[in-house]
Design a protein around this motif. Structure first.
Motif, mmCIF file in Angstrom:
data_model
loop_
_atom_site.group_PDB
_atom_site.id
_atom_site.type_symbol
_atom_site.label_atom_id
_atom_site.label_comp_id
_atom_site.label_asym_id
_atom_site.label_seq_id
_atom_site.Cartn_x
_atom_site.Cartn_y
_atom_site.Cartn_z
ATOM 1 N N ARG A 184 -7.899 -5.608 0.080
ATOM 2 C CA ARG A 184 -7.910 -5.224 -1.330
ATOM 3 C C ARG A 184 -8.795 -6.201 -2.093
ATOM 4 O O ARG A 184 -8.789 -7.399 -1.807
ATOM 5 C CB ARG A 184 -6.490 -5.261 -1.907
ATOM 6 C CG ARG A 184 -5.513 -4.333 -1.199
ATOM 7 C CD ARG A 184 -4.111 -4.554 -1.712
ATOM 8 N NE ARG A 184 -3.138 -3.759 -0.963
ATOM 9 C CZ ARG A 184 -1.932 -4.189 -0.615
ATOM 10 N NH1 ARG A 184 -1.550 -5.431 -0.923
ATOM 11 N NH2 ARG A 184 -1.102 -3.399 0.047
ATOM 12 N N HIS A 195 -7.625 -6.550 -7.600
ATOM 13 C CA HIS A 195 -6.530 -5.607 -7.365
ATOM 14 C C HIS A 195 -5.221 -6.256 -7.817
ATOM 15 O O HIS A 195 -5.009 -7.451 -7.610
ATOM 16 C CB HIS A 195 -6.460 -5.262 -5.873
ATOM 17 C CG HIS A 195 -5.565 -4.113 -5.551
ATOM 18 N ND1 HIS A 195 -4.188 -4.236 -5.523
ATOM 19 C CD2 HIS A 195 -5.847 -2.819 -5.234
ATOM 20 C CE1 HIS A 195 -3.659 -3.067 -5.198
ATOM 21 N NE2 HIS A 195 -4.637 -2.192 -5.025
ATOM 22 N N PRO A 196 -4.311 -5.494 -8.459
ATOM 23 C CA PRO A 196 -3.045 -6.103 -8.905
ATOM 24 C C PRO A 196 -2.194 -6.653 -7.770
ATOM 25 O O PRO A 196 -1.338 -7.508 -8.006
ATOM 26 C CB PRO A 196 -2.338 -4.950 -9.632
ATOM 27 C CG PRO A 196 -3.032 -3.704 -9.181
ATOM 28 C CD PRO A 196 -4.430 -4.098 -8.876
ATOM 29 N N GLU A 197 -2.420 -6.165 -6.545
ATOM 30 C CA GLU A 197 -1.707 -6.686 -5.374
ATOM 31 C C GLU A 197 -2.710 -7.203 -4.345
ATOM 32 O O GLU A 197 -2.628 -6.911 -3.159
ATOM 33 C CB GLU A 197 -0.814 -5.616 -4.764
ATOM 34 C CG GLU A 197 0.301 -5.147 -5.714
ATOM 35 C CD GLU A 197 1.173 -4.062 -5.100
ATOM 36 O OE1 GLU A 197 0.769 -3.497 -4.059
ATOM 37 O OE2 GLU A 197 2.235 -3.777 -5.661
ATOM 38 N N ALA A 198 -3.656 -7.992 -4.802
ATOM 39 C CA ALA A 198 -4.693 -8.537 -3.910
ATOM 40 C C ALA A 198 -4.054 -9.330 -2.772
ATOM 41 O O ALA A 198 -3.156 -10.147 -2.993
ATOM 42 C CB ALA A 198 -5.646 -9.413 -4.707
ATOM 43 N N ASP A 199 -4.536 -9.085 -1.557
ATOM 44 C CA ASP A 199 -3.988 -9.782 -0.385
ATOM 45 C C ASP A 199 -4.829 -10.981 0.017
ATOM 46 O O ASP A 199 -4.411 -11.782 0.863
ATOM 47 C CB ASP A 199 -3.850 -8.823 0.798
ATOM 48 C CG ASP A 199 -5.152 -8.118 1.156
ATOM 49 O OD1 ASP A 199 -5.994 -7.912 0.259
ATOM 50 O OD2 ASP A 199 -5.334 -7.736 2.324
ATOM 51 N N PRO A 216 -2.909 -3.750 5.067
ATOM 52 C CA PRO A 216 -3.094 -5.210 5.001
ATOM 53 C C PRO A 216 -3.051 -5.887 6.368
ATOM 54 O O PRO A 216 -3.677 -6.939 6.549
ATOM 55 C CB PRO A 216 -1.930 -5.670 4.114
ATOM 56 C CG PRO A 216 -1.620 -4.483 3.254
ATOM 57 C CD PRO A 216 -1.848 -3.291 4.143
#
Length: 358
Positions: A131, A135-139, A183
């Motif tokens: 991501r 991104h709001p949930e970047a990994d 992910p």
């Protein structure tokens, strides 16, 4: 590179150098929703600031910009650059390990290129993201933290190049991207028995010299059922020194492709052919007889890719051809064809040393 002993590097205050190459981990999203890598200096700076804020105080990190692009644009020249950069980083005995941030599309090839050269006991970890940075949930931040902590941990020494992504830690050889968006992006194709049960000499032998990938053409040819030899012949005409043929099952080829390989064995002994498989897991082996079967191919000098899939088999074949060619730098130009055939024969003999879990 001379082997660096544990006495020469300190693990009390580890220093990890992060080599950045772009990729999704520092990519941004356009208003139209497209993810774009490159021109990522602000994202890289923010990522490193965030990393330093959560790292244990005894771990020191520094960064070195190497590339800044989507890894789908990388090729042989970029492999050479990353291998040279990591070697240069580890030439400093004060460095405890290295982390390479990399796009996931071609991370498996770069990991293989690095691992073939990495005889130093200090860890090298490759990581990236599925991501983008915005991104709001970047990994990416969690993956980078895991990679740095792993590279700083003495337990990671002597394991070679490691791929760290989605909380998974995988040795480089046999690794491949198995999912486009998950992910947990990578899996490792390996035997059911654990690595620690293998003889040490079969785990990860390194090259005798420095490969130069950019000067050695090796092509991958998909060989689906019913295909002919048009693509294979085009690669030969373009100057390929090696071919990785992606067949079915355990590395079996369609009849028309097998016929072309038979002619190639007679007419062009200077070209090395490796049979791989489109099957995600398991070993490519010289098992089946008959036209196009692995056993018939092996009788004509075709090599099996084993647990490597086509991308990493291509890297290994290019590396061996490059290193073997280096022994013939003083050869007379008039005998180049014979020299190439001799080099190809040496690669065929050497292949079994590097064949994963031979």
């Amino acid at each position: 590179m001379d082997r660096v002993t544990s006495a020469q590097t300190s693990t009390d205050t580890p220093h990890i150098v992060i080599c950045t190459t772009g990729g999704t981990i520092t990519a941004s999203t356009t208003p139209e929703g497209a993810v774009v890598a490159g021109d990522s200096d602000p994202a890289t700076a923010a990522m490193l600031d965030e990393l330093r804020a959560v790292l244990p105080g005894e771990i020191r990190v520094s960064a070195r910009a190497v590339l800044d692009a989507d890894s789908s644009t990388f090729g042989t020249a970029e492999w050479d650059l990353v291998v040279d950069t990591v070697a240069d980083v580890l030439a400093d005995p004060g460095v405890s390990g290295a982390v390479v941030t990399h796009g996931t599309d071609t991370l498996e090839e770069t990991a293989m290129a690095l691992d073939l050269h990495h005889s130093d006991p200090r860890p090298v970890a490759l990581t990236g993201a599925q991501r983008p940075a915005d991104h709001p949930e970047a990994d990416g931040p969690a993956n980078l933290l895991d990679a740095v902590l792993l590279a700083a941990d003495p337990v990671s020494r002597d394991l070679g190049v490691l791929v760290v992504l989605g909380r998974a830690i995988l040795q480089a050889r046999g690794v491949r991207k198995w999912h486009t968006t998950d992910p947990v992006a990578f899996a490792r194709n390996s035997p059911d028995h654990p690595v620690e049960d293998l003889p040490p000499e079969l785990e990860r032998p390194t090259l005798a010299g420095r490969a130069r990938f950019a000067g050695t053409r090796v092509d991958v040819v998909a060989c689906p059922p019913g295909s002919d030899a048009a693509a294979l012949n085009a690669c030969v005409a373009a100057g390929a020194r090696g071919l990785v043929l992606e067949g079915s099952g355990s590395g079996n080829l369609p009849p028309l492709v097998a016929d072309a390989v038979a002619r190639l064995a007679e007419d062009r002994p200077d070209i090395v052919v490796v049979a791989s498989s489109r099957v995600p897991r398991g070993e490519a082996t010289a098992t089946y007889g008959g036209r196009g079967g692995g056993a018939e191919l092996a009788a004509r000098g075709v090599l099996s890719a084993g647990y490597l899939r086509s991308g990493q088999a291509r890297v290994l074949l290019a590396a061996l051809l490059s290193v073997t060619d280096g022994a013939d730098d003083d050869a007379d130009a008039d005998v180049n064809v014979d020299a190439d055939a001799d080099a190809a024969a040496r690669v065929r003999r050497e292949w079994s040393r590097y064949h994963l879990y031979n």
